[in-house]
Design a protein around this motif. Structure first.
Motif, short mmCIF file in Angstrom:
data_model
loop_
_atom_site.label_atom_id
_atom_site.label_comp_id
_atom_site.label_asym_id
_atom_site.label_seq_id
_atom_site.Cartn_x
_atom_site.Cartn_y
_atom_site.Cartn_z
N TRP A 195 -13.02 -32.81 21.22
CA TRP A 195 -12.81 -33.93 20.37
C TRP A 195 -14.67 -33.36 19.58
O TRP A 195 -14.98 -32.67 19.84
CB TRP A 195 -13.40 -35.68 20.13
N PRO A 252 -7.14 -32.63 17.78
CA PRO A 252 -8.51 -33.33 18.79
C PRO A 252 -8.65 -34.92 17.40
O PRO A 252 -8.28 -33.81 16.30
CB PRO A 252 -8.84 -32.93 19.02
N GLN A 268 -13.49 -30.60 25.98
CA GLN A 268 -13.14 -31.50 27.83
C GLN A 268 -13.89 -31.93 28.24
O GLN A 268 -14.15 -30.16 29.00
CB GLN A 268 -11.55 -30.85 27.69
N GLU A 316 -11.44 -35.74 26.22
CA GLU A 316 -10.74 -35.18 25.67
C GLU A 316 -11.60 -34.01 25.09
O GLU A 316 -12.82 -34.78 24.65
CB GLU A 316 -8.71 -35.51 24.83
#
Length: 254
Positions: free
Chosen positions: A125, A254, A91, A123
């Motif tokens: 991922w 995610p 993040q 975010e």
């Protein structure tokens, strides 16, 4: 035949039991829980699945300088055993962290990190890169595997009602048959919607009640009790990561 006893059994958690006065048998206790403390094994179902972002995996060249990566990693690649790497954007990070799923490929992971393109901060991922050798080196993208954080006590700590099923024996009666075990289950309709940030070692960093139980005092106790719950941390391609937990099986992916 089950008959209610005149006095309930006091538990370590504040609440009330209904019990039975039988010599031996299978019984069910129902308890109003304000702060559950019963310990359970970790849930067998962890919800591990492929990551969802991006919705469609792009061509490898969109995320990796694939031509130069394949040229550089050709010396590491073998046709008999592809190399697989986990590429994680934490993040707020625009630079990826690259890890080889097989530690023997750790040196290749360092080289691959030079070719993963920067991405706008956002975010958490991730995706995987698979590199296979042979007459022609190939580089493909795959989805990562994510396992959300799991309470080692299931949803019991976040419920206001649980059912305890077990075997009991009353003193003075013949010895009972060996018990077949006991279980504690949460009433799904009583699970309070809570959310917590879980560290890589399974501790609650911060927690809150998302949807009130209707009692501010109970909500406050729930938050305090939540901080004592231990979790199996989230894992991304097998590596523990800090992540958000939500009760009712609603943890984000995610």
């Amino acid at each position: 035949m089950e008959r209610p006893r005149s006095h309930g059994t006091q538990a370590s958690s504040r609440g009330y039991y209904s019990s039975v006065n039988t010599g031996y048998g299978r019984v069910v206790f129902t308890m109003l829980v304000l702060s559950a403390v019963a310990r359970l094994d970790a849930q067998g179902v962890t919800g591990c699945a492929d990551t969802k972002y991006p919705p469609e995996l792009p061509a490898p060249s969109a995320l990796v300088d694939s031509v130069h990566a394949m040229n550089d990693l050709a010396a590491f690649a073998a046709s008999s055993k592809p190399m697989v790497f986990s590429v994680v954007f934490n993040q707020g990070d625009s630079v990826a962290h690259v890890r080889a799923l097989d530690q023997r490929d750790a040196a290749a992971a360092v080289s691959l990190a030079n070719y993963v393109r920067r991405e706008p901060p956002g975010e958490l991922w991730a995706f995987r890169v698979r590199i296979a050798g042979g007459d022609a080196v190939t580089l493909t993208l795959e989805r990562s595997t994510y396992c959300p954080p799991v309470s080692r006590e299931g949803d019991v700590p976040f419920a206001t009602r649980v059912t305890i099923t077990g075997s009991v024996a009353v003193a003075g009666n013949p010895s009972p048959l060996p018990p077949s075990g006991s279980s504690i289950t949460a009433d799904p309709s009583s699970i309070v919607h809570v959310e917590a940030l879980i560290s890589v070692d399974g501790r609650v960093i911060v927690g809150r009640v998302v949807q009130s139980s209707g009692s501010p005092e109970r909500d406050a106790r729930m938050v305090q009790a939540m901080k004592r719950v231990r979790f199996e941390p989230a894992k991304l391609d097998g590596q523990p990561v800090q992540a958000v937990f939500r009760s009712r099986g609603e943890s984000p992916r995610p």
